[in-house]
Design an enzyme around this catalytic site. Structure first.
Site, short mmCIF file in Angstrom:
data_model
loop_
_atom_site.label_atom_id
_atom_site.label_comp_id
_atom_site.label_asym_id
_atom_site.label_seq_id
_atom_site.Cartn_x
_atom_site.Cartn_y
_atom_site.Cartn_z
N ASP A 186 0.93 -1.16 0.06
CA ASP A 186 0.18 0.06 -0.14
C ASP A 186 0.83 1.08 -0.09
OD1 ASP A 186 -1.95 1.99 0.26
OD2 ASP A 186 -2.22 1.63 2.47
N ASN A 221 1.66 8.63 0.96
CA ASN A 221 2.60 9.51 0.65
C ASN A 221 3.67 9.74 1.55
OD1 ASN A 221 0.26 10.90 -1.15
ND2 ASN A 221 -0.84 11.34 0.80
N ILE A 243 5.26 3.29 3.15
CA ILE A 243 4.73 2.09 2.29
C ILE A 243 4.34 1.08 3.31
CG2 ILE A 243 5.15 0.45 0.52
CD1 ILE A 243 7.19 2.40 -0.36
N LYS A 244 3.11 0.62 3.35
CA LYS A 244 2.82 -0.61 4.29
C LYS A 244 2.99 -1.70 3.19
CE LYS A 244 -0.71 2.29 6.71
NZ LYS A 244 -2.23 2.40 6.96
N ASP A 259 -8.87 3.69 -2.00
CA ASP A 259 -8.90 3.31 -0.46
C ASP A 259 -10.38 3.19 -0.34
OD1 ASP A 259 -8.97 5.90 -0.36
OD2 ASP A 259 -7.97 6.22 1.25
N ASP A 285 -12.22 4.86 8.31
CA ASP A 285 -11.13 4.80 8.37
C ASP A 285 -10.34 6.08 8.99
OD1 ASP A 285 -8.56 4.30 7.58
OD2 ASP A 285 -8.60 4.45 5.34
N THR A 311 -5.06 9.68 8.06
CA THR A 311 -4.68 11.12 7.84
C THR A 311 -5.91 12.05 7.91
OG1 THR A 311 -2.84 10.82 6.49
CG2 THR A 311 -3.64 13.04 6.39
N THR A 316 -3.26 25.22 28.76
CA THR A 316 -3.30 25.19 27.28
C THR A 316 -3.32 23.89 26.47
OG1 THR A 316 -2.51 27.48 27.35
CG2 THR A 316 -2.45 26.23 25.13
#
Length: 243
Positions: free
Chosen positions: A6, A9, A12-13, A96, A117, A120, A172
């Protein structure tokens, strides 16, 4: 034996499968890809087939190198999928999301399915029990929310996810953790509750890099499986080749 790749960006999986059983998973770098792949092949010399979904510029040379030695298949938009795509703009639906929808249909037949999913971005994909992809939603992912607060303000620090923040932040940093993590938790539970109220016999699948972290914050009954995309590639390949 299959090796599934997979291409993302930033990384890589890779996953090794015997049939539909996941044997091992790796995170590979573009800089040392061939060396890292050779280490996998040494560990699993029974690998005969390579599968992948997305192709980035960095992956083209790697795929050419692999084609010289293995059968290589790609999951592409033009292939056969086990659902009817009712998206208003089907050409814009990410591969995906299409693969996840296919995996949900093949793994959980005759049910309504909601695939979340958490990567990101957080994507929500609803596939009805009659195997029609209906659509969903897209929102910022966990780390993207932290980065947005930092990059679009003058003084807020860049933080990473913290376990179980309090509802009322007393600093904060604690306020940011509360807003980001509790906010995404409330979002997920809101979507899940509304789908469960409207749809009978629905299964909720949570996947992606933040699946395990977020699953611990949810009260709803879900199936958390960070490897569901990789498993769905295998299921979809079997579906397309056995037709």
């Amino acid at each position: 034996m299959l090796l599934i790749l997979d291409f993302g960006n930033t990384q890589i999986k890779a996953a090794v499968f015997e049939g539909t059983t996941l044997l091992n998973k790796y995170w590979l770098s573009n800089d040392n890809l061939e060396i890292e792949l050779e280490n996998i092949f040494l560990t699993y010399p029974q690998i005969t087939t390579i599968g992948h979904v997305s192709v980035t510029h960095q992956s083209i040379e790697a795929l050419d190198y692999l084609r010289n030695r293995f059968e290589v298949f790609a999951i592409e938009r033009t292939g056969k999928f086990p659902f009817l795509n009712a998206y208003a703009t089907p050409e814009t639906l990410g591969m995906d999301r299409m693969v996840l929808a296919a995996g949900a249909v093949l793994r959980y037949p005759a049910q309504n399915r909601l695939v979340i999913d958490a990567g990101t971005c957080v994507t929500y994909d609803y596939i009805s029990a009659d195997d029609v992809y209906r659509g969903g939603a897209i929102s910022p992912g966990l780390q993207m929310r932290y980065e947005a607060l930092h990059h679009h303000t003058a003084k807020l620090p860049l933080l990473k996810a913290s376990e179980h923040p309090k509802l009322v932040g007393n600093s904060t940093e604690n306020s940011i953790h509360s807003g980001v993590i509790n906010g995404i938790q409330f979002e997920l539970e809101g979507f899940i509750n509304n789908y469960c109220e409207e749809k009978e016999n629905i299964i909720i699948i949570l996947t992606g890099g933040d699946a395990n972290f977020l699953a611990g914050h949810l009260k709803n009954t879900i199936f958390a499986n960070p490897n569901f995309l990789l498993e769905s590639i295998v299921l979809l390949h079997q579906y397309q080749t056995n037709d």
